[in-house]
Design an enzyme around this catalytic site. Structure first.
Site, PDB file in Angstrom:
ATOM      1  CE  LYS A  89     -14.233   4.903 -32.500  1.00  0.00           C
ATOM      2  NZ  LYS A  89     -15.170   5.883 -31.920  1.00  0.00           N
ATOM      3  CD  GLU A 111     -12.307  12.937 -32.198  1.00  0.00           C
ATOM      4  OE1 GLU A 111     -12.245  13.787 -33.096  1.00  0.00           O
ATOM      5  OE2 GLU A 111     -13.055  11.937 -32.263  1.00  0.00           O
ATOM      6  CB  SER A 376     -17.107  -1.898 -31.270  1.00  0.00           C
ATOM      7  OG  SER A 376     -16.413  -2.059 -30.043  1.00  0.00           O
TER       8      SER A 376
END
Ligand SMILES: Cc1ncc(COP(=O)(O)O)c(C=O)c1O
Length: 391
Positions: A89, A111, A376
């Protein structure tokens, strides 16, 4: 490139910008500026420097020997779990915060589902001394408590979303509602979702993953292309990044893994491609889980980051065009895959990433095939869930 959006943000029939009039100036300002900013020398210099010295990139491409032996195939893990803040991210938040600054924004909203995007946003806001508000579903606040604590320590305000299933979709609704009321804020979206230009912008910022994979794989194997790339899909940003530089190489098989929750047909699932139809969610036309009246069906997954009833428009297009193969994994399969990776390789994956690993037992391989799995994120945030289910 076939898989780039057109100037209105459409990938085939998917994408676009379905937004209330009040948000039009913000979205237009971003659309008018994002490519020039991203392609500018000064942005690239700052972005790449921060990725190197702050995030710790390039993230390693690791040959997982014991996992490879088990499945009789060569498996490489792209170690996004080793990034600062623990997931992919941050590649996106570093990029978007630099864009927001160039647009003169001082207040950031975001969010979050698993909390990784919230943490990555709170982190870059601390770094740049910007105000940060993060919307998060009440259920996710409970199941991803370590990330809530991190966001607070970083100085962000965490606002609970209490509607619907109290998960990522509802957090996104709250963020958009707040944005409409406070149009001076910059909405830092965490995946390849939302109105154009967000899906394309986030994909470009995550494309660093496959950019590195190409030269790393060449160092390991002498070839830039693997046979197969596997990534989990919530909104689709880590998959978009892992696929990006391979989209036009049709010989590279792309596998997107969705969360099947308790089973695709159990009524408790988030396998959008299997259950969804064309509709509009969070500003873009895509496939989403909906009932006969077009009302969104509440999704379910053990993994907060995959617990979303849609996918980004790029993925809807990849599905429609059959460029990517869509598979899915249940909660149980993902948990087993997480325990397996931990015991074979000493790596505790995020629950989201465990879904990508969980399709290995369902696939058939030839011995000399090369597979890259995008790991990830790391599993620290999921320890409570892992311990609870450990037999
Ligand atoms: C570690 C990790 N992987 C995957 C995802 C899913 O998001 P995306 O599909 O945008 O990569 C999340 C979302 O929170 C995450 O935290």
């Amino acid at each position: 490139m076939k898989y780039n959006p057109d100037k209105n943000g459409y990938y085939g029939q998917f994408g676009g910008a379905f937004i209330p009039e009040l948000l039009h100036p913000n979205v237009q300002e971003l659309e008018d500026n994002y490519t020039d900013i991203i392609e500018s020398e000064s942005f690239q210099k700052e972005y790449k420097n921060l990725l190197k010295d702050y995030v710790g990139r390039p993230s390693p491409l690791y040959f997982a020997k014991r996992l490879s032996n088990k499945y009789g195939v060569n498996i490489y893990l792209k170690r996004e779990d080793l990034n600062h803040t623990g997931a992919h991210k941050v590649n996106n938040t570093i990029g978007q915060i630099l864009i927001a600054k160039r647009l003169g924004k001082t207040k950031i909203i975001a969010e979050t589902g698993a909390g990784q995007h919230g943490v990555a946003t709170a982190t870059v806001c601390a770094l740049m001394d910007l105000e940060c508000v993060v919307f998060m579903g009440e259920k996710d606040i409970q199941r991803q408590a370590p990330n809530v604590a991190r966001m607070k320590m970083l100085g962000a305000k965490v606002v609970p979303a209490t509607s619907g299933s109290k998960t990522l979709k509802d957090a996104t609704n709250e963020a958009i509602r707040y944005w409409i009321q406070n149009p001076d804020t910059y909405y830092l979206i965490g995946s390849v979702v939302g109105p154009h230009p967000y899906p394309d912008m986030v994909a470009r910022l995550q494309a660093i993953i496959s950019e590195e994979m190409k030269w790393q794989l060449k160092e390991h194997t002498g070839k830039e292309n693997p046979d197969t790339i596997i990534a989990c899909v919530g909104g689709g940003s880590n998959a978009a990044g892992a696929f990006y530089h391979y989209l036009d190489d049709e010989e590279v098989e792309l596998i997107a893994v969705e969360a099947a929750g308790l089973g695709v047909d159990s009524g408790e699932s988030a396998a959008t491609s299997q259950l969804g139809e064309v509709g509009v969610i969070h500003g873009s036309k895509t496939i989403l889980m909906q009932d006969e009246y077009g009302q969104i069906v509440e999704p379910y997954s053990i993994s907060a980051g995959l617990d979303y009833p849609g996918v980004g428009p790029l993925h809807a297009f990849l599905f429609d065009e059959k460029r990517a193969k869509f598979m899915n994994a249940t909660d149980k399969e993902a948990l087993n895959a997480a325990y397996e990776l931990t015991r074979l390789e000493g790596i505790i994956p995020a629950l989201e990433s465990a879904h990508a690993l969980a399709v290995l037992p369902k696939m058939k391989f030839e011995k000399d095939q090369t597979i890259v799995i995008n790991l990830s994120g790391r599993g620290d945030k999921d320890l409570e869930t892992y311990i609870k289910h450990l037999k």
